[in-house]
Design an enzyme around this catalytic site. Sequence first.
Site, PDB file in Angstrom:
ATOM      1  N   LEU A 187       1.163  -1.535  -0.166  1.00 48.56           N
ATOM      2  CA  LEU A 187       0.150  -0.347   0.240  1.00 48.56           C
ATOM      3  C   LEU A 187       1.314   1.139  -0.074  1.00 48.56           C
ATOM      4  CD1 LEU A 187      -2.383  -0.546   2.913  1.00 48.56           C
ATOM      5  CD2 LEU A 187      -2.512  -0.883   0.199  1.00 48.56           C
ATOM      6  N   ASP A 188       0.589   2.167  -0.472  1.00 47.01           N
ATOM      7  CA  ASP A 188       1.686   3.365  -0.272  1.00 47.01           C
ATOM      8  C   ASP A 188       1.323   3.920   1.030  1.00 47.01           C
ATOM      9  OD1 ASP A 188       0.711   3.682  -2.762  1.00 47.01           O
ATOM     10  OD2 ASP A 188      -0.391   4.949  -3.602  1.00 47.01           O
ATOM     11  N   MET A 189       2.880   4.549   1.071  1.00 46.67           N
ATOM     12  CA  MET A 189       2.863   4.885   2.428  1.00 46.67           C
ATOM     13  C   MET A 189       1.206   5.778   3.011  1.00 46.67           C
ATOM     14  SD  MET A 189       5.565   7.409   4.034  1.00 46.67           S
ATOM     15  CE  MET A 189       4.839   9.329   2.810  1.00 46.67           C
TER      16      MET A 189
END
Length: 554
Positions: free
Chosen positions: A401-403
């Site tokens: 997942l994106d940060m």
Amino acid sequence: MPSYFQHFNSPVDEIKLPTKFTFPFYYEPNQLSKIAVKELQNYLKTQNDFEHNFGLSTSNKGLVIGKMFGVLVIENSKKEIGYIAAVSGKLAETNTHKKFVPPVFDMLTKDSYFLKEERLLNNINQQITALENDINFLELKETYQRETAKAKTDIEEKKIALKKSKKERSLRRIKAQTELLQEEYASFQKKLSKESLEAKYFFNNVNRFWEHTLKSIKDELSIFTNKIDVLKEKRKTKSASLQAYLFNQYQFFNSKKEAKNLSELFKENPPAGAGECAAPKLLQYAFLHDLKPIAMAEFWWGKSPNTEIRKHKYFYPACQGKCKPILTHMLSGIEMDTNPMLKNPAIGKELEIIFEDEDLLVINKPAEFLSVPGIHIQDSVYTRIKQQFPSITGPIIVHRLDMSTSGLMVLAKNKHTHKSLQSQFINRTVTKKYVALLDGNIKENSGEIKLPIRVDLNDRPRQLVCFEHGKNAKTKWEVSERKNNTTRINLFPITGRTHQLRVHVSHSLGLNTPIIGDDLYGKKTNRLHLHAAFLEFTHPSTKEKISFHKKAEF
């Protein structure tokens, strides 16, 4: 040269000046920058100094080109606080404007070396185009292609016939060995040899015929192609010389008035447009005129381009590819705000374990928490899980997942599980649902977005929509709630491209409405309102479908 120093129209004496300059690659504009931007935007709304089609009015004609503008809050020698403004690139086909500082190097001045050389290059291009579109040249090319195809077919047919006759002679020879007397067989052998020589001679004549035919056409073609090749080589040499000249003319100063040109700042050839952005123009003017930089901000004005995501009036940081080497030099020695990318946003945050067995873990990742270690920050889901479960083997991370995205992640405890889960993600048999809160109202209730995506090479990690080089990306969506000019939406990614959901909802060809808190494609707030809420997959050991749900906390 006129002064571009502008006093604030509204009182700013009571506003405390920042102690450090804006970190240009990731920032939240301070109060002074916002006031300067507001005044500049009011000017852009009402000005009559130039005509440019930003795509904001249906009455405007011509090519629509939105622009990035910038303001630099400064202090002059009289200790007065004001600001200067700039535009990226040329505006209304000129670099000379009443309100905007000049470029670092103006290649568009009348009778400049650049314009003279550009005219020569344009003349060479016209000559090449004329030759390439000459009716005789085109007819010769068509004739050569047609005759080449005929030659290939004819030679291939003759080659097959040659092999066939050779095979027939071999069969006749074998038969003659059993039927003819020795003297008769010797005479028959001579006959077969003569037939073989005649067949080869005929085949060679066919080859020579086509060589001669094609050569005569090719010789006529070469009259054109040689001229074209000479012109192209001349263009290449002249273009490289002009480029080298321009690279040397762009001399960028820092606060100590130390100069470096484009060739010195970039290890490889500078990208197109390097040095033409608003930020370098602003700093150059400030340093050359002994103005102290206080703060800076850049914003987009106009319709979004077809590839990038740019929203009217939204703030954007300086780009990495074109501006980072330049601004790193120009701002050397100036104390700046800390680079947020060097701070660990995961400090004080914990991973919530939703499910665990011998094979896998399902966790709820907080927003602003890396999935895997970064260049500057090691703290991540991977490192935390390795510390918490030291006996785990294998790669652990199955998907990311994106940060800035919160939500469900499945992690593998061993290689077998990792391989099985990874296969499911690759084959798209995993069901995923994300929840997002969009900054605006979406009229439709559901739909599907198909926009190919690739990385923006000049501004990583931003992504572009690119129909030529982008990777296929598909997202289904449905609205769940509309409230206070926001839309809560469920997103179902069919593919898993980087920033896919953020790009698809933000882009003008998608939903044209960014996610609240999207600091890359929208406006920064307390967090990115995007959450991986649902995950369903087949358990690698039990082979049963298992699913997990975690409600978004926004």
